[in-house]
Scaffold this motif. Structure first.
Motif, PDB file in Angstrom:
ATOM      1  N   GLN A   1      -2.171  32.339  11.595  1.00 48.03           N
ATOM      2  CA  GLN A   1      -1.733  31.091  10.988  1.00 48.03           C
ATOM      3  C   GLN A   1      -2.580  30.811   9.756  1.00 48.03           C
ATOM      4  O   GLN A   1      -3.802  30.967   9.793  1.00 48.03           O
ATOM      5  N   GLY A   2      -1.935  30.402   8.688  1.00 44.57           N
ATOM      6  CA  GLY A   2      -2.656  30.078   7.470  1.00 44.57           C
ATOM      7  C   GLY A   2      -2.935  31.293   6.620  1.00 44.57           C
ATOM      8  O   GLY A   2      -2.607  32.429   6.981  1.00 44.57           O
ATOM      9  N   PRO A   3      -3.559  31.096   5.469  1.00 44.22           N
ATOM     10  CA  PRO A   3      -3.828  32.191   4.534  1.00 44.22           C
ATOM     11  C   PRO A   3      -4.827  33.199   5.097  1.00 44.22           C
ATOM     12  O   PRO A   3      -5.695  32.852   5.903  1.00 44.22           O
ATOM     13  N   LEU A   4      -4.696  34.446   4.651  1.00 45.56           N
ATOM     14  CA  LEU A   4      -5.541  35.517   5.176  1.00 45.56           C
ATOM     15  C   LEU A   4      -7.023  35.278   4.886  1.00 45.56           C
ATOM     16  O   LEU A   4      -7.876  35.551   5.733  1.00 45.56           O
ATOM     17  N   GLY A   5      -7.340  34.784   3.703  1.00 45.55           N
ATOM     18  CA  GLY A   5      -8.743  34.573   3.344  1.00 45.55           C
ATOM     19  C   GLY A   5      -9.452  33.664   4.328  1.00 45.55           C
ATOM     20  O   GLY A   5     -10.572  33.950   4.761  1.00 45.55           O
ATOM     21  N   ALA A   6      -8.814  32.565   4.705  1.00 43.35           N
ATOM     22  CA  ALA A   6      -9.414  31.629   5.660  1.00 43.35           C
ATOM     23  C   ALA A   6      -9.552  32.264   7.028  1.00 43.35           C
ATOM     24  O   ALA A   6     -10.543  32.045   7.738  1.00 43.35           O
ATOM     25  N   ARG A   7      -8.571  33.073   7.417  1.00 39.18           N
ATOM     26  CA  ARG A   7      -8.652  33.736   8.721  1.00 39.18           C
ATOM     27  C   ARG A   7      -9.824  34.719   8.751  1.00 39.18           C
ATOM     28  O   ARG A   7     -10.582  34.766   9.727  1.00 39.18           O
ATOM     29  N   LEU A   8      -9.958  35.519   7.699  1.00 38.31           N
ATOM     30  CA  LEU A   8     -11.068  36.472   7.639  1.00 38.31           C
ATOM     31  C   LEU A   8     -12.416  35.762   7.637  1.00 38.31           C
ATOM     32  O   LEU A   8     -13.387  36.249   8.222  1.00 38.31           O
TER      33      LEU A   8
ATOM     34  N   ASP B   1       0.003  33.595  -0.908  1.00 38.52           N
ATOM     35  CA  ASP B   1      -0.218  32.585   0.133  1.00 38.52           C
ATOM     36  C   ASP B   1      -1.604  31.962   0.065  1.00 38.52           C
ATOM     37  O   ASP B   1      -1.941  31.105   0.883  1.00 38.52           O
ATOM     38  N   GLU B   2      -2.395  32.400  -0.895  1.00 40.47           N
ATOM     39  CA  GLU B   2      -3.783  31.932  -0.975  1.00 40.47           C
ATOM     40  C   GLU B   2      -3.861  30.605  -1.727  1.00 40.47           C
ATOM     41  O   GLU B   2      -3.386  30.484  -2.866  1.00 40.47           O
ATOM     42  N   PRO B   3      -4.450  29.565  -1.118  1.00 35.46           N
ATOM     43  CA  PRO B   3      -4.580  28.271  -1.806  1.00 35.46           C
ATOM     44  C   PRO B   3      -5.640  28.334  -2.901  1.00 35.46           C
ATOM     45  O   PRO B   3      -6.461  29.258  -2.943  1.00 35.46           O
ATOM     46  N   HIS B   4      -5.632  27.347  -3.752  1.00 36.47           N
ATOM     47  CA  HIS B   4      -6.574  27.319  -4.880  1.00 36.47           C
ATOM     48  C   HIS B   4      -8.021  27.209  -4.418  1.00 36.47           C
ATOM     49  O   HIS B   4      -8.939  27.654  -5.122  1.00 36.47           O
ATOM     50  N   ASP B   5      -8.239  26.626  -3.227  1.00 34.41           N
ATOM     51  CA  ASP B   5      -9.608  26.472  -2.739  1.00 34.41           C
ATOM     52  C   ASP B   5      -9.972  27.531  -1.697  1.00 34.41           C
ATOM     53  O   ASP B   5     -10.978  27.409  -1.004  1.00 34.41           O
ATOM     54  N   GLY B   6      -9.166  28.570  -1.571  1.00 36.86           N
ATOM     55  CA  GLY B   6      -9.440  29.635  -0.617  1.00 36.86           C
ATOM     56  C   GLY B   6     -10.456  30.633  -1.140  1.00 36.86           C
ATOM     57  O   GLY B   6     -10.751  30.678  -2.340  1.00 36.86           O
ATOM     58  N   PRO B   7     -11.020  31.467  -0.248  1.00 37.06           N
ATOM     59  CA  PRO B   7     -12.061  32.419  -0.672  1.00 37.06           C
ATOM     60  C   PRO B   7     -11.574  33.469  -1.658  1.00 37.06           C
ATOM     61  O   PRO B   7     -12.332  33.881  -2.538  1.00 37.06           O
ATOM     62  N   PHE B   8     -10.322  33.906  -1.563  1.00 33.11           N
ATOM     63  CA  PHE B   8      -9.825  34.893  -2.524  1.00 33.11           C
ATOM     64  C   PHE B   8      -9.678  34.267  -3.908  1.00 33.11           C
ATOM     65  O   PHE B   8     -10.016  34.882  -4.917  1.00 33.11           O
ATOM     66  N   SER B   9      -9.162  33.031  -3.963  1.00 35.10           N
ATOM     67  CA  SER B   9      -9.048  32.327  -5.244  1.00 35.10           C
ATOM     68  C   SER B   9     -10.427  32.054  -5.832  1.00 35.10           C
ATOM     69  O   SER B   9     -10.628  32.121  -7.050  1.00 35.10           O
ATOM     70  N   ASP B  10     -11.383  31.757  -4.948  1.00 27.42           N
ATOM     71  CA  ASP B  10     -12.754  31.522  -5.395  1.00 27.42           C
ATOM     72  C   ASP B  10     -13.311  32.769  -6.079  1.00 27.42           C
ATOM     73  O   ASP B  10     -13.944  32.687  -7.139  1.00 27.42           O
ATOM     74  N   LEU B  11     -13.053  33.941  -5.496  1.00 26.82           N
ATOM     75  CA  LEU B  11     -13.527  35.188  -6.104  1.00 26.82           C
ATOM     76  C   LEU B  11     -12.880  35.409  -7.464  1.00 26.82           C
ATOM     77  O   LEU B  11     -13.563  35.769  -8.434  1.00 26.82           O
ATOM     78  N   ALA B  12     -11.566  35.187  -7.540  1.00 28.55           N
ATOM     79  CA  ALA B  12     -10.870  35.376  -8.810  1.00 28.55           C
ATOM     80  C   ALA B  12     -11.456  34.467  -9.883  1.00 28.55           C
ATOM     81  O   ALA B  12     -11.679  34.887 -11.030  1.00 28.55           O
ATOM     82  N   GLY B  13     -11.717  33.228  -9.520  1.00 30.79           N
ATOM     83  CA  GLY B  13     -12.300  32.283 -10.479  1.00 30.79           C
ATOM     84  C   GLY B  13     -13.683  32.717 -10.939  1.00 30.79           C
ATOM     85  O   GLY B  13     -14.020  32.598 -12.120  1.00 30.79           O
TER      86      GLY B  13
ATOM     87  N   GLN C   1     -19.231  36.419   1.188  1.00 28.39           N
ATOM     88  CA  GLN C   1     -19.280  37.659   0.418  1.00 28.39           C
ATOM     89  C   GLN C   1     -18.461  38.752   1.093  1.00 28.39           C
ATOM     90  O   GLN C   1     -17.776  39.541   0.410  1.00 28.39           O
ATOM     91  N   LEU C   2     -18.493  38.839   2.411  1.00 31.19           N
ATOM     92  CA  LEU C   2     -17.715  39.856   3.114  1.00 31.19           C
ATOM     93  C   LEU C   2     -16.221  39.658   2.915  1.00 31.19           C
ATOM     94  O   LEU C   2     -15.465  40.630   2.776  1.00 31.19           O
ATOM     95  N   VAL C   3     -15.782  38.411   2.890  1.00 30.23           N
ATOM     96  CA  VAL C   3     -14.365  38.140   2.621  1.00 30.23           C
ATOM     97  C   VAL C   3     -14.027  38.542   1.193  1.00 30.23           C
ATOM     98  O   VAL C   3     -12.977  39.143   0.932  1.00 30.23           O
ATOM     99  N   HIS C   4     -14.917  38.248   0.261  1.00 32.25           N
ATOM    100  CA  HIS C   4     -14.734  38.682  -1.124  1.00 32.25           C
ATOM    101  C   HIS C   4     -14.697  40.215  -1.212  1.00 32.25           C
ATOM    102  O   HIS C   4     -13.914  40.785  -1.984  1.00 32.25           O
ATOM    103  N   ASP C   5     -15.559  40.865  -0.411  1.00 26.41           N
ATOM    104  CA  ASP C   5     -15.590  42.324  -0.403  1.00 26.41           C
ATOM    105  C   ASP C   5     -14.248  42.904   0.025  1.00 26.41           C
ATOM    106  O   ASP C   5     -13.789  43.913  -0.534  1.00 26.41           O
TER     107      ASP C   5
END
Length: 230
Positions: free
Chosen positions: A81-88, A210-222, A181-185
């Protein structure tokens, strides 16, 4: 009326008690440093009685390791449930909970301990890795991974192990930072693979959609964009 009488444990109950006691001791110190006498004392029984239930420390260590490996494998289970970044991120948090709770035992297992090299120990460790691999595939909604995706996932699992071991050696980096960092990895490994393969690129696009703007994947991109502007 008699009070304080010690209740006699059944065979399986006593075995489980000894496993729990041993796991607690192995969690605080390397298994090589824990003696049968200490285990017996902590369990409130005699040394010969420990040998009645287990032929030696190696067999007791393997039994404790079985319980610990089941616990660790279960920490990779996460509702889809929810975006993958938050689950990881939740998974890595529970993984570090385990490492924190069982530091010396975890380190001894990965770096060398009394059961290293035994087929039983190797099978348990591989079982945890496979459980983590299957869970991540499930989160990606993939039944059979193509070669590049399998490489990404298994590389990330190995990286998580190495990161945990380095963290235990002095804990010089805040744990919360390493969890992120591991999620970013994971995202970085997937992105490098996606640059080489269209199938991986399509998978990554679906993840990022599916990644929200405040999710860990979006954070890495930023962070990477800001670094480029540097």
């Amino acid at each position: 009326m008699r009070t304080g009488a010690r209740r006699r444990m059944g065979v399986e109950e006593r075995r489980q008690q000894l496993i729990g006691v041993a796991l607690e001791l192995f969690s605080r110190r390397s298994p090589d440093e824990v003696s049968i006498d200490e285990i017996a004392s902590a369990a409130g029984i005699s040394r010969p009685l420990v040998y009645h239930y287990f032929p030696g420390k190696l067999s007791l260590y393997e039994a404790a390791l079985t319980r610990a490996s089941d616990d660790l494998a279960n920490r990779f289970v996460e509702p889809r449930q929810g975006p993958l970044g938050a689950r990881l991120l939740r998974v890595t948090h529970r993984f570090f909970d385990f490492v924190d709770e069982h530091g010396p035992g975890f380190s001894a297992l990965m770096r060398g301990g009394p059961a290293v090299g035994s087929s039983r120990t190797n099978a348990l460790v591989d079982g945890v890795r496979q459980a983590a691999y299957v869970q991540i595939l499930s989160h990606l909604d993939v039944e059979t991974a193509p070669a590049r995706l399998e490489l990404v996932i298994r590389s990330w699992i190995s990286l998580a192990e190495s990161t945990a071991l380095l963290w235990l050696d002095g804990r010089r980096i805040p744990r919360q930072e390493l969890e992120v960092q591991l999620v970013h990895d994971f995202a970085a490994l997937a992105a490098v693979s996606a640059a080489q393969d269209e199938e991986m690129a399509a998978l990554l696009r679906g993840i990022l959609a599916d990644e929200p703007h405040d999710g860990p994947f979006s954070d890495l991109a930023g962070r990477l964009v800001a670094l480029g502007r540097g």
